[in-house]
Design a protein around this motif. Structure first.
Motif, PDB file in Angstrom:
ATOM      1  N   ALA A 401      -1.143 -62.294  42.157  1.00 27.95           N
ATOM      2  CA  ALA A 401       0.197 -63.057  41.887  1.00 27.95           C
ATOM      3  C   ALA A 401      -0.449 -64.774  41.100  1.00 27.95           C
ATOM      4  O   ALA A 401      -1.299 -64.974  41.939  1.00 27.95           O
ATOM      5  CB  ALA A 401       1.629 -64.001  43.104  1.00 27.95           C
ATOM      6  N   PRO A 402       0.556 -65.516  40.318  1.00 26.05           N
ATOM      7  CA  PRO A 402       2.047 -64.764  39.869  1.00 26.05           C
ATOM      8  C   PRO A 402       1.867 -63.924  38.294  1.00 26.05           C
ATOM      9  O   PRO A 402       2.362 -63.818  37.831  1.00 26.05           O
ATOM     10  CB  PRO A 402       2.229 -66.344  39.139  1.00 26.05           C
ATOM     11  N   HIS A 403       0.026 -63.163  37.996  1.00 22.59           N
ATOM     12  CA  HIS A 403       0.196 -62.478  36.559  1.00 22.59           C
ATOM     13  C   HIS A 403       0.853 -61.032  37.257  1.00 22.59           C
ATOM     14  O   HIS A 403       1.612 -60.581  36.734  1.00 22.59           O
ATOM     15  CB  HIS A 403      -0.953 -62.533  36.294  1.00 22.59           C
ATOM     16  N   ALA A 404       0.973 -60.583  38.464  1.00 24.89           N
ATOM     17  CA  ALA A 404       1.101 -59.617  38.835  1.00 24.89           C
ATOM     18  C   ALA A 404       2.230 -59.460  40.273  1.00 24.89           C
ATOM     19  O   ALA A 404       2.490 -60.440  40.738  1.00 24.89           O
ATOM     20  CB  ALA A 404      -0.228 -58.404  39.653  1.00 24.89           C
ATOM     21  N   GLN A 405       3.853 -58.745  39.838  1.00 25.27           N
ATOM     22  CA  GLN A 405       4.613 -58.772  40.700  1.00 25.27           C
ATOM     23  C   GLN A 405       4.853 -57.807  41.642  1.00 25.27           C
ATOM     24  O   GLN A 405       3.834 -57.160  41.798  1.00 25.27           O
ATOM     25  CB  GLN A 405       6.165 -57.748  40.528  1.00 25.27           C
ATOM     26  N   VAL A 406       5.463 -57.853  43.290  1.00 30.68           N
ATOM     27  CA  VAL A 406       5.048 -57.461  44.411  1.00 30.68           C
ATOM     28  C   VAL A 406       5.722 -55.627  44.190  1.00 30.68           C
ATOM     29  O   VAL A 406       7.475 -56.282  43.577  1.00 30.68           O
ATOM     30  CB  VAL A 406       5.979 -58.624  45.152  1.00 30.68           C
ATOM     31  N   GLN A 407       5.480 -55.000  44.702  1.00 28.69           N
ATOM     32  CA  GLN A 407       5.841 -54.065  44.243  1.00 28.69           C
ATOM     33  C   GLN A 407       5.705 -52.831  45.563  1.00 28.69           C
ATOM     34  O   GLN A 407       4.428 -53.177  46.142  1.00 28.69           O
ATOM     35  CB  GLN A 407       5.424 -52.859  42.907  1.00 28.69           C
ATOM     36  N   THR A 408       5.921 -51.786  45.682  1.00 31.35           N
ATOM     37  CA  THR A 408       5.446 -50.440  46.906  1.00 31.35           C
ATOM     38  C   THR A 408       4.508 -49.730  46.263  1.00 31.35           C
ATOM     39  O   THR A 408       5.197 -48.964  45.673  1.00 31.35           O
ATOM     40  CB  THR A 408       6.711 -50.604  47.758  1.00 31.35           C
ATOM     41  N   PHE A 409       3.697 -49.427  46.997  1.00 27.82           N
ATOM     42  CA  PHE A 409       2.482 -48.687  46.754  1.00 27.82           C
ATOM     43  C   PHE A 409       2.746 -47.226  48.084  1.00 27.82           C
ATOM     44  O   PHE A 409       2.922 -47.509  48.846  1.00 27.82           O
ATOM     45  CB  PHE A 409       1.235 -48.778  46.674  1.00 27.82           C
ATOM     46  N   SER A 410       2.326 -46.404  47.351  1.00 24.46           N
ATOM     47  CA  SER A 410       2.677 -45.310  48.578  1.00 24.46           C
ATOM     48  C   SER A 410       2.415 -43.665  48.162  1.00 24.46           C
ATOM     49  O   SER A 410       1.923 -43.414  46.668  1.00 24.46           O
ATOM     50  CB  SER A 410       4.258 -44.518  49.059  1.00 24.46           C
TER      51      SER A 410
END
Length: 634
Positions: A401-410
């Motif tokens: 952050a702030p260049h990358a967004q929060v996401q879910t990895f699986s």
């Protein structure tokens, strides 16, 4: 319905002629009721016997030499089934020489590909001919699989194919019988190469004879007298018993055949090499492994310091007018952080690009390049001139952050830990330029075990931290290195090869902090659902000093991962020494980054081995130094 009984018996003396009985009304006589009784011996019978509807025919006796025909007509005025006999309208079909025609019609399209399987047909007497007609085009491709047919001993089954009508999107495949390789020899044709128009011309000339005299001197050789003495004694029979073998004396490793020893140095080979002699004799021991880079001890070290900062898209231009520069990296960080001050004339060069995109800079620290991003820009007005300040992080800042967004990895399929990192650095399964330099032992993670919510860099840190490893950026490329917390635990440092060896007195300031920790020798390591549980103890120790709490992470799914995590945890034990030193950025060493195994001399003039945990570069023109924090063990 009246029953019709016919009884016939043939005399043994008869000729055995056939008797034909026909039921049916083909004479046109009117229907009526008739009873026919036959008794006695019938010979030479000629004529016809007609039986009408409701006729009872009885025959008794012996019939010999019967000649003629007996016709019985049975007329039924309503359609009724017969009790004993029935008439079948089927007759044996005549064999046809024509081929059997099989027709196929278009099936409905399904989600999966249409798969057709063929098997060997049963041989029949006549040739089997199968005809196919063109099917309507479907949206999905039809895949046909063929396998090699088994050869039959009888006549081969021929299949004839009829040309299908040309339709749109039709693929036509033609097959023909291959020629036998055994019958037809393989022919290879060679054609003459085209003659080159240019010729290679070689000239020879007569060599000039050279006359050189070879002078050899001979002198009278000195006569050497060598006396050979051979001893003989009377042989005797060996006495009973066992005689132990003679052990030769062990050679002295410090033995010098002749003193004083003469040393010859060829300075013409490389005059730039340092002329340092070190004589060590350790009886019963071995020398420590040599370091990769050895800085020799000298009275004076001459270093020309320089910090050159340029835009990454204008490396051929002049450096920006920088005043001060600082850069830091430690084990807990995954990228460099920096701050710099420039003259006001560099404000436009370091300003963010369109859309607020930070500008990429290349900083050369005594010639060693680093790629950084100026994320924050400031201005200050101080006497005697205006200043512009810039601060930011390395290239890996785009993964957080702030260049990358929060996401879910699986992950739902079985993957190794290294493959998990590679899949994190993708968008919709496609990589975006970042790779991983994996330098720890890999292990398998079953599907459905790992799930993480955060940015790209937080997911990578979670995978590396499961076994006590950490991330370190590459100097200039989009590569992240995965390094172990301890290349070897401190109880195996006798086999550890240092990367850099520093002499005594090269550090300007040396501080030492002693940290006493319990001597842990045992730990419990466990994964969560789907992981393993392991009770690990150091080799050769009783395992009485248990480290709490236990190490838990869902990615600990194999014993390989459990051992790496246990090594990282148990290495933080015993009496640890934390050294701080400041030294110049030498051309031989460059910037010494965290994770480097360092051999140095501490403030007590004791040679030690440690691992660099933090590096800070500080430039106040014209002074440029690097400050190191080192973890060692007493």
């Amino acid at each position: 319905m009246a029953a019709t009984d016919l009884e016939f018996s043939q005399s043994p003396l008869g000729s055995g002629s056939p008797v034909e009985i026909v039921f049916g009304d083909d004479s046109g006589a009117p229907a009526g009721t008739a009873v026919l009784h036959i008794a006695g011996s019938i010979t030479g019978l000629h004529g016809h016997i007609t039986a009408r509807t409701f006729a009872l025919a009885h025959a008794a006796g012996s019939i010999t030499g019967l000649r003629g025909h007996i016709t019985a007509h049975h007329d039924i005025n309503v359609s009724r089934p017969l009790a004993r006999t029935g008439r079948d309208a089927w007759q044996p079909a005549a064999p046809l020489r024509a081929g059997t025609q099989v027709r196929f019609e278009q099936s409905r399209a399904i989600g999966a590909a249409l798969r057709a399987q063929w098997q060997q047909s049963v041989q029949i007497g006549a040739a089997l001919r199968a005809q196919w007609q063109a099917t309507d085009p479907v949206q999905r491709a039809t895949r046909l699989q063929y396998q090699q047919a088994l050869r039959l001993d009888a006549a081969p089954v021929r299949q004839r194919f009829e040309d299908a009508a040309r339709i749109q999107h039709l693929r036509r495949h033609q097959y023909q019988h291959a020629r036998s390789l055994a019958a037809t020899p393989v022919q290879q044709r060679f054609e003459d190469a085209e003659s080159l128009r240019r010729l290679v011309r070689q000239q020879y000339q007569r060599a000039v004879p050279l006359a050189a005299a070879i002078a050899q001197r001979f002198g009278i050789a000195d006569h050497l007298g060598v006396v050979r003495r051979a001893q003989y004694q009377q042989a005797q029979k060996p006495l009973p018993g066992v005689t132990p073998g003679t052990q030769p004396p062990a050679p002295d490793p410090c033995y010098v055949p002749k003193l004083p020893a003469e040393l010859v140095f060829d300075l013409a080979a490389d005059a730039a090499l340092p002329l340092g002699l070190l004589f060590v004799c350790e009886r019963g021991g071995s020398l420590p492994p040599p370091a990769g880079i050895v800085v020799p001890p000298r009275r004076t070290y001459i270093v020309i310091n320089s910090i050159e900062i340029r835009r990454a898209d204008d490396l051929a231009g002049d450096p920006l007018p920088s005043e001060t520069f600082q850069m830091q990296l430690d084990r807990q960080s995954w990228t460099w952080t920096f701050s710099a001050s420039f003259h006001a004339s560099a404000r436009d060069a370091i300003a963010p690009g369109p859309g607020g995109q930070p500008v990429e800079l290349e900083v050369r620290v005594n010639g060693q390049p680093f790629r950084l991003q100026a994320e924050r820009i400031g201005r200050s007005k101080r006497f005697p001139g205006n200043m512009v300040t810039a601060s930011g992080r390395g290239l890996a800042a785009v993964l957080d952050a702030p260049h990358a967004q929060v996401q879910t990895f699986s992950q739902t399929q079985d993957r190794t830990a290294q493959q998990l990192m590679a899949e994190v650095l993708t968008v919709n399964g496609v990589g975006f330029g970042w790779t991983v330099d994996w330098q720890i032992t890999d292990w398998l993670v079953p599907g459905g075990i790992w799930m993480h919510q955060g940015t790209w860099i937080s997911a990578l840190k979670d995978i590396a931290g499961s076994v006590g490893a950490y991330l370190q950026p590459h100097d200039t490329a989009p590569i992240l290195r995965v390094l172990p917390a301890w290349p070897e635990p401190w109880w195996r440092w006798d086999t550890l090869v240092p990367g850099v060896e520093l002499p005594e007195g090269i550090a300007e300031v040396g501080d030492t902090e002693v940290v006493d920790l319990p001597g842990y020798d045992r730990i419990f390591v466990a994964g969560e659902a789907g992981g393993i549980q392991a009770d690990l103890t150091r080799n050769g120790l009783p395992g009485t000093m248990l480290k709490q709490p236990m190490a838990v992470h869902p990615l600990i799914t194999e014993i390989v991962a459990a051992k790496q995590r246990a090594t990282a945890e148990l290495a933080e034990s015993g009496r640890m020494l934390k050294h701080k030193m400041t030294l110049p950025v030498l051309p031989a060493t460059g910037v010494i980054k965290p994770g480097t195994v360092l051999r140095y001399v501490d403030d007590a003039s004791t040679q030690r081995i440690g691992i660099v945990r933090s590096t800070a570069i500080n430039q106040q023109f014209p002074v440029l130094t690097q400050s190191l924090e080192i973890d060692s063990h007493a």
